[in-house]
Enzyme design. Structure first.
Site, PDB file in Angstrom:
ATOM      1  N   GLY A 183       1.852  -5.146   7.020  1.00 43.39           N
ATOM      2  CA  GLY A 183       3.066  -4.384   7.334  1.00 43.39           C
ATOM      3  C   GLY A 183       2.782  -3.134   8.139  1.00 43.39           C
ATOM      4  N   ASP A 184       1.525  -2.695   8.159  1.00 38.50           N
ATOM      5  CA  ASP A 184       1.196  -1.477   8.906  1.00 38.50           C
ATOM      6  C   ASP A 184       0.410  -1.781  10.183  1.00 38.50           C
ATOM      7  OD1 ASP A 184      -1.179  -2.206   7.746  1.00 38.50           O
ATOM      8  OD2 ASP A 184      -1.516  -0.322   6.677  1.00 38.50           O
TER       9      ASP A 184
ATOM     10  N   ASN B 187     -12.948  -7.392  11.402  1.00 29.20           N
ATOM     11  CA  ASN B 187     -11.799  -8.144  10.900  1.00 29.20           C
ATOM     12  C   ASN B 187     -10.539  -7.298  11.064  1.00 29.20           C
ATOM     13  OD1 ASN B 187      -9.976  -9.609   9.308  1.00 29.20           O
ATOM     14  ND2 ASN B 187     -10.698  -8.616   7.427  1.00 29.20           N
TER      15      ASN B 187
ATOM     16  N   ASN C   4      -2.448   4.456   9.540  1.00 28.30           N
ATOM     17  CA  ASN C   4      -2.744   5.047   8.231  1.00 28.30           C
ATOM     18  C   ASN C   4      -2.298   6.496   8.133  1.00 28.30           C
ATOM     19  OD1 ASN C   4      -4.185   2.770   6.987  1.00 28.30           O
ATOM     20  ND2 ASN C   4      -5.607   3.107   8.672  1.00 28.30           N
TER      21      ASN C   4
ATOM     22  N   TYR D 160      37.239  18.339  26.610  1.00 33.85           N
ATOM     23  CA  TYR D 160      37.065  17.443  25.480  1.00 33.85           C
ATOM     24  C   TYR D 160      38.173  16.404  25.528  1.00 33.85           C
ATOM     25  CZ  TYR D 160      37.205  15.317  20.932  1.00 33.85           C
ATOM     26  OH  TYR D 160      37.230  14.379  19.938  1.00 33.85           O
TER      27      TYR D 160
ATOM     28  N   GLY E 211       0.820  -1.218   0.000  1.00 34.27           N
ATOM     29  CA  GLY E 211       0.000   0.000   0.000  1.00 34.27           C
ATOM     30  C   GLY E 211       0.845   1.255   0.000  1.00 34.27           C
TER      31      GLY E 211
ATOM     32  N   GLN F 152       3.959  -6.505  -6.096  1.00 34.82           N
ATOM     33  CA  GLN F 152       2.590  -6.295  -6.584  1.00 34.82           C
ATOM     34  C   GLN F 152       2.630  -4.949  -7.304  1.00 34.82           C
ATOM     35  OE1 GLN F 152      -0.411  -5.200  -3.740  1.00 34.82           O
ATOM     36  NE2 GLN F 152      -2.064  -6.134  -4.903  1.00 34.82           N
TER      37      GLN F 152
ATOM     38  N   ARG G 213      -2.025   8.796   3.209  1.00 34.75           N
ATOM     39  CA  ARG G 213      -2.401   9.692   4.315  1.00 34.75           C
ATOM     40  C   ARG G 213      -1.258  10.019   5.271  1.00 34.75           C
ATOM     41  NH1 ARG G 213      -7.407   6.864   6.806  1.00 34.75           N
ATOM     42  NH2 ARG G 213      -6.752   5.108   5.539  1.00 34.75           N
TER      43      ARG G 213
HETATM   44  C1  UD1 Z   1      -8.779  -4.471   5.222  1.00 38.48           C
HETATM   45  C2  UD1 Z   1      -9.866  -5.541   5.237  1.00 38.48           C
HETATM   46  C3  UD1 Z   1     -10.894  -5.211   6.305  1.00 38.48           C
HETATM   47  C4  UD1 Z   1     -10.237  -5.040   7.654  1.00 38.48           C
HETATM   48  C5  UD1 Z   1      -9.110  -4.014   7.566  1.00 38.48           C
HETATM   49  C6  UD1 Z   1      -8.319  -4.006   8.849  1.00 38.48           C
HETATM   50  C7  UD1 Z   1     -10.014  -6.271   2.925  1.00 38.48           C
HETATM   51  C8  UD1 Z   1     -10.812  -6.218   1.693  1.00 38.48           C
HETATM   52  N1  UD1 Z   1     -10.481  -5.586   3.971  1.00 38.48           N
HETATM   53  O1  UD1 Z   1      -9.395  -3.272   4.822  1.00 38.48           O
HETATM   54  O2  UD1 Z   1     -11.863  -6.233   6.389  1.00 38.48           O
HETATM   55  O3  UD1 Z   1     -11.198  -4.635   8.611  1.00 38.48           O
HETATM   56  O4  UD1 Z   1      -8.188  -4.367   6.506  1.00 38.48           O
HETATM   57  O5  UD1 Z   1      -7.418  -2.956   8.816  1.00 38.48           O
HETATM   58  O6  UD1 Z   1      -9.007  -6.936   2.972  1.00 38.48           O
HETATM   59  N2  UD1 Z   1      -2.417  -3.890   0.524  1.00 38.48           N
HETATM   60  C9  UD1 Z   1      -1.549  -4.358  -0.429  1.00 38.48           C
HETATM   61  N3  UD1 Z   1      -1.979  -4.378  -1.736  1.00 38.48           N
HETATM   62  C10 UD1 Z   1      -3.216  -3.986  -2.077  1.00 38.48           C
HETATM   63  C11 UD1 Z   1      -4.092  -3.517  -1.076  1.00 38.48           C
HETATM   64  C12 UD1 Z   1      -3.663  -3.485   0.236  1.00 38.48           C
HETATM   65  O7  UD1 Z   1      -0.413  -4.724  -0.148  1.00 38.48           O
HETATM   66  O8  UD1 Z   1      -3.515  -4.076  -3.285  1.00 38.48           O
HETATM   67  C13 UD1 Z   1      -1.940  -3.869   1.941  1.00 38.48           C
HETATM   68  C14 UD1 Z   1      -1.908  -2.478   2.532  1.00 38.48           C
HETATM   69  O9  UD1 Z   1      -0.631  -1.904   2.330  1.00 38.48           O
HETATM   70  C15 UD1 Z   1      -2.160  -2.770   3.997  1.00 38.48           C
HETATM   71  C16 UD1 Z   1      -3.056  -3.992   3.987  1.00 38.48           C
HETATM   72  O10 UD1 Z   1      -2.880  -4.583   2.717  1.00 38.48           O
HETATM   73  O11 UD1 Z   1      -0.983  -3.098   4.678  1.00 38.48           O
HETATM   74  C17 UD1 Z   1      -4.515  -3.669   4.229  1.00 38.48           C
HETATM   75  O12 UD1 Z   1      -4.940  -2.817   3.191  1.00 38.48           O
HETATM   76  P1  UD1 Z   1      -5.984  -1.665   3.435  1.00 38.48           P
HETATM   77  O13 UD1 Z   1      -6.235  -0.952   2.178  1.00 38.48           O
HETATM   78  O14 UD1 Z   1      -5.579  -0.855   4.618  1.00 38.48           O
HETATM   79  O15 UD1 Z   1      -7.273  -2.528   3.803  1.00 38.48           O
HETATM   80  P2  UD1 Z   1      -8.624  -1.956   4.242  1.00 38.48           P
HETATM   81  O16 UD1 Z   1      -9.408  -1.529   3.070  1.00 38.48           O
HETATM   82  O17 UD1 Z   1      -8.436  -1.008   5.345  1.00 38.48           O
HETATM   83 CA    CA Z   2      -6.104  -0.018   6.565  1.00 40.10          CA
END
Ligand code: UD1
Ligand code: CA
Length: 454
Positions: free
Chosen positions: A101-102, A166, A224, A363, A11, A73, A15
């Site tokens: 990772g976050d 989740n 985030n 010193y 990701g 990716q 933000r």
């Molecule tokens: C995701 C979950 C949600 C959960 C939430 C918890 C899905 C569809 N939803 O939502 O149910 O409540 O996490 O925080 O999974 N990332 C990638 N590649 C991508 C997209 C995301 O590596 O194409 C990584 C992001 O960097 C991050 C993690 O996956 O570390 C989660 O992605 P994020 O977009 O924050 O997920 P949410 O939509 O918040």
């Molecule tokens: Ca998130």
């Protein structure tokens, strides 16, 4: 059975408003992703697969020393797509922990619980129940059993009232990942491939979806933006502070203490407010650290007292030493037992022998100082000639007068004395007195100039 760890880190972290990729932002002095990799290592995973995208090269460089398998990716099409790109390298058998990772504070204990719960079912997730789960994917249950995860944006009014969400941390059998991920579609409110859809696939396959809750909520908090990062930093610091106090460390105020690394502390160590400990430090029994000190990669032996606002880096300090206030120990400072270092004394790459003292404004760089010597206020080792560094050797029981310039390379013998204000450019023999200063000039009954009256 093999255990793999898959870490989602592709990701962008828009933000954060930073040029640094989000997973490299520091929490307690270590990149977010570093915390997750560390936890994965503690689990003895057979391999750690990290999915990278934005800022990929920087991210890989930051963990070049780690045994991590990187999968790119190129387009962020959703969490399901992210895990799908690992399939070519993912073993056919075994189980994978899927981490973010976050989400840096997830603990080994919670992940072990998750693995235990998921091994028989083939799929499990970490969920948390809170007063308001706005924004998160909601856990839909029927008769107590998980049926699906519905993303906030796709959820009905009724589903949005669900308080269990989740956390984005899963354990899934590799065989099932190979089976399910190619079937994901992006037919949803965000047009993304949702990893969460595998829950419904599991139900369709007749599997039960296991779930566990973390012991502490901050374990599953994601980062985030910088506000969340700062909030999580505080929570993590409080957690570490509590652990130290349970081990017997006396923190005067745990809310004003920062540990950015590891502290090995003996018994009855006392740490005053606003102290920052970085890297790996070891404090012996009864060590006392005054307010506002910053101490990095430094070992301090028993009974040593550090007065406020002292700054140490890569130093080794003996027992019953007194230092500060406002002392600075730079890399290679090595103080034997019972040394005294006072205010505004800077020590670099210098060994100071037992019981020697430098109590004010000095010193001491690239020097060897024996035992029982006294370094006068304002003394400087002139270690640098503009091109090279040279050594100053001072023996045992030496008395260096106030405001000396010791021009290195130079050796002051055992028991020698130097006069105040001397610039010492030549070696001084054992037990000699060296004085280097011009004779005092005196004019009797001297009249000072008078102001001219206009
Ligand atoms: C995701 C979950 C949600 C959960 C939430 C918890 C899905 C569809 N939803 O939502 O149910 O409540 O996490 O925080 O999974 N990332 C990638 N590649 C991508 C997209 C995301 O590596 O194409 C990584 C992001 O960097 C991050 C993690 O996956 O570390 C989660 O992605 P994020 O977009 O924050 O997920 P949410 O939509 O918040
Ligand atoms: Ca998130």
């Amino acid at each position: 059975m093999s255990t793999n760890v898959i870490i989602l880190a592709a990701g962008k972290g828009t933000r954060m408003r930073s040029s640094l990729p989000k997973v490299l932002q520091p929490l307690a002095g270590r990149p977010l992703l570093g915390h997750v990799i560390e936890t994965a290592k503690k689990l003895n995973a057979d391999n750690i697969i990290t999915i990278f995208g934005h800022g990929g090269e920087l991210v890989q460089q930051a963990f070049a020393a780690e045994n991590v398998q990187w999968v790119e990716q190129t387009e962020q099409l959703g969490t399901g797509h992210a895990v799908k790109v690992t399939l070519p390298v993912l073993p056919a058998d075994g189980i994978s922990l899927i981490l973010s990772g976050d989400v840096p504070c997830i603990t080994q204990d919670t992940l072990k619980k998750l693995l235990d719960a998921s091994t028989s079912t083939g799929i499990g997730l970490v969920t948390l129940t809170v007063a308001d789960a706005t924004g998160y994917g909601r856990i839909v249950r029927e008769n107590g059993k998980i049926q699906a995860i519905v993303e906030h944006k796709d959820a009905s009014e009724e589903q949005r009232k669900i308080k269990e969400f989740n956390t984005g941390i899963y354990a899934v059998s590799n065989a099932k990942l190979h089976q399910w991920l190619p079937q994901l579609s992006n037919n949803n409110a965000q047009g993304e491939y949702y990893l969460t859809d595998i829950v419904a696939m599991a139900i369709a396959d007749g599997l039960e979806v296991a779930s566990v809750e973390p012991e502490r909520a901050f374990e599953v908090e994601g980062v985030n933006d910088r506000i969340q990062l700062a909030a999580l930093e505080r929570e993590f610091q409080q957690y570490q502070a509590k652990q130290l106090m349970q081990q017997g460390v006396h923190l005067i105020d745990p809310s004003r203490f920062d540990l950015r690394g590891k502290l090995n502390a003996g018994s009855d160590v006392r740490i005053d407010i606003n102290v920052i400990i970085e890297g790996e430090c070891t404090f012996g029994n009864n060590v006392e650290i005054g307010a506002g000190c910053i101490i990095k990669n430094t070992d301090i032996a028993a009974g040593t007292k550090v007065q406020p606002y002292s700054v140490f880096e890569n130093a080794v300090i003996g027992s019953d030493v007194q230092i500060g206030p406002f002392a600075r120990l730079r890399p290679g400072a090595k103080l034997a037992d019972e040394v005294h270092i006072g205010n505004f004394v800077e020590v670099k790459n210098t060994h100071i022998g037992t019981g020697s003292k430098a109590n004010h404004f000095a010193y001491l760089g690239d020097a060897e100082i024996g035992a029982g010597s006294n370094i006068g206020a304002g003394t400087i080792t002139c270690n640098y000639d503009g091109a090279n560094k040279h050594k100053t050797i001072i023996g045992d029981n030496v008395f260096i007068g106030t405001n000396n310039s010791l021009v290195a390379p130079v050796r002051i013998g055992n028991g020698a004395t130097t006069g105040a204000g001397s610039t010492i450019t030549r070696d001084v023999a054992d037990h000699s007195l060296a004085v280097e200063r011009s004779k005092q000039f005196e004019k009797e009954n001297y009249q000072r100039p008078q102001k001219i009256k206009k």
